[in-house]
Scaffold this active site. Sequence first.
Site, PDB file in Angstrom:
ATOM      1  N   HIS A  15     -49.496  52.956 -37.331  1.00  0.00           N
ATOM      2  CA  HIS A  15     -49.061  54.364 -37.279  1.00  0.00           C
ATOM      3  C   HIS A  15     -47.849  54.518 -36.354  1.00  0.00           C
ATOM      4  O   HIS A  15     -47.998  54.704 -35.140  1.00  0.00           O
ATOM      5  CB  HIS A  15     -50.242  55.222 -36.786  1.00  0.00           C
ATOM      6  CG  HIS A  15     -50.015  56.695 -36.870  1.00  0.00           C
ATOM      7  ND1 HIS A  15     -50.946  57.576 -37.384  1.00  0.00           N
ATOM      8  CD2 HIS A  15     -48.973  57.478 -36.501  1.00  0.00           C
ATOM      9  CE1 HIS A  15     -50.492  58.815 -37.321  1.00  0.00           C
ATOM     10  NE2 HIS A  15     -49.283  58.786 -36.773  1.00  0.00           N
ATOM     11  N   HIS A  17     -43.945  56.503 -36.572  1.00  0.00           N
ATOM     12  CA  HIS A  17     -42.964  57.291 -37.339  1.00  0.00           C
ATOM     13  C   HIS A  17     -41.570  56.756 -37.051  1.00  0.00           C
ATOM     14  O   HIS A  17     -41.170  56.642 -35.885  1.00  0.00           O
ATOM     15  CB  HIS A  17     -43.003  58.759 -36.913  1.00  0.00           C
ATOM     16  CG  HIS A  17     -44.303  59.438 -37.189  1.00  0.00           C
ATOM     17  ND1 HIS A  17     -44.471  60.332 -38.219  1.00  0.00           N
ATOM     18  CD2 HIS A  17     -45.515  59.358 -36.582  1.00  0.00           C
ATOM     19  CE1 HIS A  17     -45.726  60.783 -38.223  1.00  0.00           C
ATOM     20  NE2 HIS A  17     -46.379  60.209 -37.236  1.00  0.00           N
ATOM     21  N   GLU A 205     -56.263  66.258 -34.709  1.00  0.00           N
ATOM     22  CA  GLU A 205     -55.332  66.158 -33.584  1.00  0.00           C
ATOM     23  C   GLU A 205     -55.158  67.555 -32.974  1.00  0.00           C
ATOM     24  O   GLU A 205     -55.519  67.796 -31.830  1.00  0.00           O
ATOM     25  CB  GLU A 205     -53.986  65.596 -34.086  1.00  0.00           C
ATOM     26  CG  GLU A 205     -52.920  65.460 -33.014  1.00  0.00           C
ATOM     27  CD  GLU A 205     -51.553  65.048 -33.585  1.00  0.00           C
ATOM     28  OE1 GLU A 205     -51.240  65.398 -34.731  1.00  0.00           O
ATOM     29  OE2 GLU A 205     -50.794  64.392 -32.841  1.00  0.00           O
ATOM     30  N   ASP A 283     -47.494  56.017 -32.550  1.00  0.00           N
ATOM     31  CA  ASP A 283     -47.117  57.299 -33.161  1.00  0.00           C
ATOM     32  C   ASP A 283     -45.592  57.465 -33.146  1.00  0.00           C
ATOM     33  O   ASP A 283     -44.931  57.118 -34.111  1.00  0.00           O
ATOM     34  CB  ASP A 283     -47.808  58.469 -32.449  1.00  0.00           C
ATOM     35  CG  ASP A 283     -47.996  59.679 -33.358  1.00  0.00           C
ATOM     36  OD1 ASP A 283     -47.810  59.544 -34.571  1.00  0.00           O
ATOM     37  OD2 ASP A 283     -48.334  60.761 -32.849  1.00  0.00           O
TER      38      ASP A 283
HETATM   39  N1  HPA Z   1     -48.813  64.768 -35.772  1.00  0.00           N
HETATM   40  C1  HPA Z   1     -48.328  65.416 -36.833  1.00  0.00           C
HETATM   41  N2  HPA Z   1     -47.095  65.202 -37.289  1.00  0.00           N
HETATM   42  C2  HPA Z   1     -46.323  64.320 -36.672  1.00  0.00           C
HETATM   43  C3  HPA Z   1     -46.767  63.628 -35.567  1.00  0.00           C
HETATM   44  C4  HPA Z   1     -48.093  63.850 -35.096  1.00  0.00           C
HETATM   45  O1  HPA Z   1     -48.577  63.257 -34.128  1.00  0.00           O
HETATM   46  N3  HPA Z   1     -45.748  62.829 -35.175  1.00  0.00           N
HETATM   47  C5  HPA Z   1     -44.718  63.044 -36.027  1.00  0.00           C
HETATM   48  N4  HPA Z   1     -45.065  63.950 -36.939  1.00  0.00           N
HETATM   49 ZN    ZN Z   2     -48.244  60.559 -36.334  1.00  0.00          ZN
END
Ligand code: HPA
Ligand code: ZN
Length: 344
Positions: A15, A17, A205, A283
């Site tokens: 995970h 981005h 989250e 992340d």
């Molecule tokens: N959550 C939701 N969308 C996102 C995140 C996240 O942690 N990071 C980048 N886009």
């Molecule tokens: Zn994410």
Amino acid sequence: MNDDLLRRMPKVELHRHLEGAFRPEWLLEIAQENGIPLPASNTESLRPYVQVTAQDRSLLDFLGKFSVIGQVFTSPLVIERLTFKVIEEAARENIHYIELRFDPCYMSLCRGIPMPLVAEAILSGRDRAKGRYPKTQVRFIVILQRQLGTVMGEKALQIALAYQDQGFVGVDLAGDEVNVPPEPFAGLFSRAERAGFGITLHAGEARGSESVRAAIETCNAQRIGHGVRITEDPSLRELIRERGIPLEICVTSNIQTGASRTYEEHPIRSFYESGIQVTVSTDDPGVSGIDLTHEYGVLKDKLCFTAKDLQKMNLAAAEAAFLPLSEKTALKESLELEYRKYSQ
Ligand code: HPA
Ligand code: ZN
């Protein structure tokens, strides 16, 4: 187990981005080379625009950083370079396998790069990195963005389908979990699943168990991004354990978005001890100001995880990878071989 050993430990990350992996230094360099205006002209003054600060506390504060980051997506070359640099960083942390995710709509809409060129640029960056860092295998997950709705979601799915044979292996739902539920996206996920993509959704989250339940029950999530807030619902927690649905846990990100109050209170340890499939990721390492080795250090120092535990979580990540069985087995074998050397 010192930091150098942690850095050299073979790793798997599920995970990360691409857009959130931009370091402030890279943003400045790219902006200066291409004459792109940014709100600040040196790293320290740019930092609060693109990286979480002590004042930021919520997922929406966190996501706000992406409006400035988006300013640099002016040409496919920027995306090619970003992809190369992200893989280079991963290779330097001895990541053997990484799934990088990105939102083709966001990357395209920010400054008008056509969506297929976004995908092509990512693949060029991947190919250039493969020549330099052949030990790091890379696959891609296409993000549908909650707040962009299902019409844009359809466009993102079309990109996933068009590049499926070039290493695009999964589909994700990200973005504003507070205001946009997953149910309207169910049809898109069902088509993605039928086409053979792995399904993962950000859930649990910024919202609680109802969001995770909907991700599993209406969108057929095979993995959950974060899932931290399943602590609020023992029956859901049991379902995740029993079905072996892996969680992609990102501890620093969880604290920065307010999903967990402190490292010490993060439920990763209790998830792990109760037999939930726990995996560890960064992340958005640029936005969070961390790398994966930092996260392993936190797990070791603040949550008492041992090298053996970290290795076990890497094997769980390999098992949860969106790869065919034979490739998964080969990945697990290569990790186990190195772990045996590592412990001697
Ligand atoms: N959550 C939701 N969308 C996102 C995140 C996240 O942690 N990071 C980048 N886009
Ligand atoms: Zn994410």
